[in-house]
Design an enzyme around this catalytic site. Sequence first.
Site, short mmCIF file in Angstrom:
data_model
loop_
_atom_site.label_atom_id
_atom_site.label_comp_id
_atom_site.label_asym_id
_atom_site.label_seq_id
_atom_site.Cartn_x
_atom_site.Cartn_y
_atom_site.Cartn_z
N CYS A 1 0.80 -1.38 0.02
CA CYS A 1 0.10 -0.15 -0.06
C CYS A 1 0.82 1.11 -0.18
O CYS A 1 0.42 2.44 -0.48
CB CYS A 1 -1.04 -0.13 1.20
SG CYS A 1 -0.11 -0.09 2.72
N ARG B 1 4.49 1.36 -0.96
CA ARG B 1 5.48 1.39 -2.11
C ARG B 1 5.55 0.15 -3.24
O ARG B 1 4.71 -0.62 -2.96
CB ARG B 1 6.78 1.22 -1.15
CG ARG B 1 7.17 -0.26 -0.75
CD ARG B 1 8.50 -0.47 0.03
NE ARG B 1 8.17 0.48 1.32
CZ ARG B 1 9.08 1.46 1.46
NH1 ARG B 1 10.18 1.93 0.52
NH2 ARG B 1 9.10 2.21 2.42
N ILE C 1 -4.55 -6.54 4.79
CA ILE C 1 -4.76 -5.61 5.58
C ILE C 1 -6.31 -5.75 6.06
O ILE C 1 -6.50 -5.20 7.36
CB ILE C 1 -4.68 -4.24 4.78
CG1 ILE C 1 -3.22 -3.96 4.30
CG2 ILE C 1 -5.24 -2.95 5.39
CD1 ILE C 1 -3.05 -2.78 3.56
#
Length: 421
Positions: free
Chosen positions: A58, A60, A197
């Site tokens: 999220c 890089r 996530i």
Amino acid sequence: MQKYNISRSSYFYAIGLSYKKADAEIRGRFSLDDDAKIALMNQAKANDIESLIVTSTCNRTEIYGFAQHPFQLIQLLCDNTRGTVDEFQKVAYVYKNKEAIAHMFRVGSGLDSQILGDFEIISQLKKSAKLSRKFGLFNHFSERLVNAVIQASKRIKTETNISSGATSVSFASVQYILNTIENVSNKNILLFGTGKIGRNTCENLVKHTKNEQITLINRTKDKAEKIAGKFNLVVKDYANLQEEINSSGILIVATGAQRPTIDKHLINTNKPLLILDLSIPKNVDENVTELENVSLVHLDHLSKLTDQTLEERKKHIPLAESIIEEVNTEFNDWLETRKFAPTIKALKHKLNDFKVAELDTQRKKLSDFNEKQAEIISNNIIQKITNHFAHHLKDDSISTDESLDLIKKVFQLEESTKTNV
């Protein structure tokens, strides 16, 4: 710039972009889903790239690999994402050789994370290494480097408190909810997307909000059901998404879609709705903010939230950096050794040829020639000589390349002593 004698290609590069200079929209254009990663790997194989590690999270997207020029890796990234070379150049970084190695250590050790001490990247790095190995794009150098980074990460976790408390974006999102919403335990919460996530966010929601009205929706329902079963939560079909949004006070979006999946047309309620978009690319259209009852927060905002815990973590940065320096030094020592190891090996063979010839001569000359003793003494001398050369080549004050060339010239060693990994 030093060349590493470990590859057919000249240099080891790290190219990429991160939250530091690229906003969520740009990061989204360069994000790589699983299919894109596979396509990139196949293209790298076709282009005769020797070794490659690709990470896309999220905050890089990066490629570590061997190339004659970094543009080879940049082109791979642009060919398999929606980003362009011009966009990349405005926000990107390119590191070479030792700088690229040092960058991977900082990233993998949580020091370069959007939230200091967030170690989720290390699992991504392991997954990326596994994919590279599957495609035959993982040479000995890359394997050794990834293992060294994992070692540093483990030591920092156990020897410092830089990751004390929760440090991830998923925790920051729950912390934001607790600080923003009153009576959160009485609110209907909808979590859309149950990837990593999403799973972590779900766990933090259950742990910290004491809310029993959490509903999960995922395009693949069985994935949501596995998580729901663990926490005794409700799962609804993807077809019920709009209905569930309109009955919720909090919507958390953590899907892996390449384009927005939520927009204002799905929202047909006047009651307050807080939307947290934890996705890269963004999965919630900005047009939701046109609705007066809707508040939209993206993970880039969440990552800027500071608290006492984060301030405490910063105190442990020097110790973490010293651990990285120690492990990185060990890796570079190995790297230097690999650089001259073929020459030392060839030198040892040459000296052994001298020994064999001389022992043969002495055997003919001397009637009482002691074969066993002569062999032991000769081998000891050869070992001492090669050790002295190896020690000399490790000296930082001398030019290793010049010394290697001189040794090869004096002892007439074959050029084939160069090694490919």
